[in-house]
Design a protein around this motif. Structure first.
Motif, PDB file in Angstrom:
ATOM      1  N   ALA A   1      -0.537  -7.459  -1.383  1.00 28.20           N
ATOM      2  CA  ALA A   1      -1.722  -7.738  -0.564  1.00 28.20           C
ATOM      3  C   ALA A   1      -2.186  -9.173  -0.739  1.00 28.20           C
ATOM      4  CB  ALA A   1      -2.843  -6.769  -0.936  1.00 28.20           C
TER       5      ALA A   1
ATOM      6  N   LEU B   1      -4.718   1.476   5.663  1.00 30.08           N
ATOM      7  CA  LEU B   1      -4.333   2.853   5.332  1.00 30.08           C
ATOM      8  C   LEU B   1      -3.849   3.592   6.578  1.00 30.08           C
ATOM      9  CD1 LEU B   1      -4.182   4.893   3.022  1.00 30.08           C
ATOM     10  CD2 LEU B   1      -6.484   5.662   3.639  1.00 30.08           C
TER      11      LEU B   1
ATOM     12  N   HIS C   1      -7.709  -1.988  -0.323  1.00 25.68           N
ATOM     13  CA  HIS C   1      -6.599  -2.933  -0.252  1.00 25.68           C
ATOM     14  C   HIS C   1      -7.005  -4.240   0.416  1.00 25.68           C
ATOM     15  CE1 HIS C   1      -2.538  -2.831  -1.596  1.00 25.68           C
ATOM     16  NE2 HIS C   1      -2.040  -3.278  -0.467  1.00 25.68           N
TER      17      HIS C   1
ATOM     18  N   SER D   1      -5.860   4.477  -1.824  1.00 22.92           N
ATOM     19  CA  SER D   1      -6.661   3.266  -1.965  1.00 22.92           C
ATOM     20  C   SER D   1      -7.343   2.919  -0.649  1.00 22.92           C
ATOM     21  CB  SER D   1      -5.785   2.092  -2.418  1.00 22.92           C
ATOM     22  OG  SER D   1      -6.536   0.881  -2.409  1.00 22.92           O
TER      23      SER D   1
ATOM     24  N   LEU E   1       0.830  -1.210   0.000  1.00 20.24           N
ATOM     25  CA  LEU E   1       0.000   0.000   0.000  1.00 20.24           C
ATOM     26  C   LEU E   1       0.858   1.252   0.000  1.00 20.24           C
ATOM     27  CD1 LEU E   1      -2.831   1.118   0.005  1.00 20.24           C
ATOM     28  CD2 LEU E   1      -2.876   0.924   2.501  1.00 20.24           C
TER      29      LEU E   1
ATOM     30  N   ALA F   1       1.165  -3.338  -5.778  1.00 21.92           N
ATOM     31  CA  ALA F   1       0.573  -3.232  -4.444  1.00 21.92           C
ATOM     32  C   ALA F   1      -0.427  -4.352  -4.189  1.00 21.92           C
ATOM     33  CB  ALA F   1      -0.107  -1.869  -4.283  1.00 21.92           C
TER      34      ALA F   1
ATOM     35  N   THR G   1      -0.357   2.446   7.230  1.00 20.65           N
ATOM     36  CA  THR G   1       0.573   3.059   6.284  1.00 20.65           C
ATOM     37  C   THR G   1       0.871   4.490   6.672  1.00 20.65           C
ATOM     38  OG1 THR G   1      -0.401   1.674   4.543  1.00 20.65           O
ATOM     39  CG2 THR G   1       0.978   3.507   3.829  1.00 20.65           C
TER      40      THR G   1
ATOM     41  N   THR H   1       0.290   4.288  -2.464  1.00 24.53           N
ATOM     42  CA  THR H   1      -0.145   5.571  -1.934  1.00 24.53           C
ATOM     43  C   THR H   1       1.024   6.482  -1.591  1.00 24.53           C
ATOM     44  OG1 THR H   1      -2.133   4.521  -1.019  1.00 24.53           O
ATOM     45  CG2 THR H   1      -1.531   6.677  -0.139  1.00 24.53           C
TER      46      THR H   1
ATOM     47  N   SER I   1      -9.529  -2.411   5.043  1.00 20.92           N
ATOM     48  CA  SER I   1      -8.860  -1.499   4.118  1.00 20.92           C
ATOM     49  C   SER I   1      -8.510  -0.180   4.811  1.00 20.92           C
ATOM     50  CB  SER I   1      -9.759  -1.226   2.908  1.00 20.92           C
ATOM     51  OG  SER I   1     -10.016  -2.417   2.199  1.00 20.92           O
TER      52      SER I   1
END
Length: 322
Positions: free
Chosen positions: A213, A241, A64, A61, A50, A209, A244, A54, A237
């Motif tokens: 995943a 994020l 993911h 996104s 990710l 990416a 991340t 991103t 998801s």
């Protein structure tokens, strides 16, 4: 024969230390803690992917988790329907999820910013309904899911793949691919003027990416021993994020911090307050965002600044005339 430079040795040292730590860790913790450490490795792989999408190419996104689900169901179907050995299903899961991500990248080329985020969010929502639909029930098991086998704890397999995934990402991003993705993220018009093919690199980032995943989802299926639609909710998801962001966009090494947060923050929140764990989780997240607004990448510079400040004040204190 040319000897490696001191700079090369310094860059390789953290990786050597990381390999040594994760090789010895199972001997230092109790057996009940190993599944959590495997889970950290799984999310580490997913967050690296990710971050490529991103953090480096600038494409947000929120879907993911769907690619993780594709990888998990691939492993479950191959293992239960076709008796494929577990380890062999992992690269197939990554390849299939990567292909789906690459194909999804084409319609996503017309979307930017929040609209791209909404499109990927729709993918995460649609995945849950798709795998439990009656048309695919014979393959996916419908709402009941599929039993992959007994839950496993593939610690060395997971972390071996995780370290390999990190090294692969580092090698790719320090070369032409990384330069092109950063140019697309920071100045797309200038990137096109320089001859960079936006469509090719953006779809490649989506595919890469998604492949990460898919591998993570495959390992998660082996860890828990089954898959069902509710193993990959929309919230997964969003969680990825969050991990991340906390690791730091554009920082692969920071992804480990994000993975640790994703796995352990809910546990600590529940320990603090069993009545309102979600509230505690939110407070922990807000506290970390306040202390490290740029993610874990800010931790090193802030510690250096703090030590420099303390050193300067200590020096000033002892240099004062009596």
């Amino acid at each position: 024969m040319q000897r490696p430079s001191s700079r090369s040795l310094a860059q390789a040292a953290p990786l050597v230390v990381a390999v040594a730590v994760f090789a010895l860790l199972p001997r230092l913790v109790d057996e009940a803690s190993l599944p959590r450490l495997v889970e950290v490795g799984i999310f580490f792989i997913a967050i690296i992917g990710l971050n490529i999408l991103t953090g480096y190419s600038g494409q947000i996104s929120l879907g993911h988790g769907a690619f993780m689900g594709i990888g998990a169901y691939t492993t479950a179907v191959l293992a239960t329907r076709y008796d494929v050995p577990d380890a062999w299903t992992i690269p197939v899961a990554g390849a299939l999820a990567g292909l789906v991500g690459f194909l999804f990248g084409f319609p996503a080329l017309r979307l930017h910013g929040v609209y791209l985020a909404l499109a990927t969010f729709g993918l995460a929502v649609a995945f849950v309904s798709l795998v439990q639909s009656t048309k695919l029930e014979g393959l996916t098991g419908g709402g009941g899911g599929l039993q992959v086998g007994l839950p496993q704890t593939p610690y060395y397999l997971t972390w071996g793949i995780a370290l390999g995934a990190f090294l692969l990402g580092w090698l790719l991003l320090r070369g032409k691919l990384g330069r092109a993705l950063r140019a697309i993220r920071d100045a797309p018009v200038a990137a096109v003027s320089s001859g960079i093919n936006l469509a090719a690199y953006k779809t490649l980032a989506f595919g890469l990416a998604a492949a990460y995943a898919g591998v993570a989802g495959s390992l998660l299926a082996l860890l828990i021993g089954f898959v069902n639609p509710y193993s990959f909710p929309v919230s997964l998801s969003i969680t990825l994020l969050v991990g991340t962001a906390l690791g730091g966009f554009g920082s692969l090494s920071g992804s480990i911090f994000g993975a640790l947060f994703v796995v352990y923050a809910p546990l600590y929140a529940e320990d603090i307050s069993k009545e309102a764990p979600a509230v505690m989780y939110g407070l922990i997240l807000l506290g970390l965002l306040f202390l490290l607004p740029g993610g874990a990448t800010q931790l090193g510079p802030r510690l250096v600044s703090l030590l420099s400040l303390l050193k300067a004040r200590t020096k000033g204190l002892y240099s004062r005339p009596s």
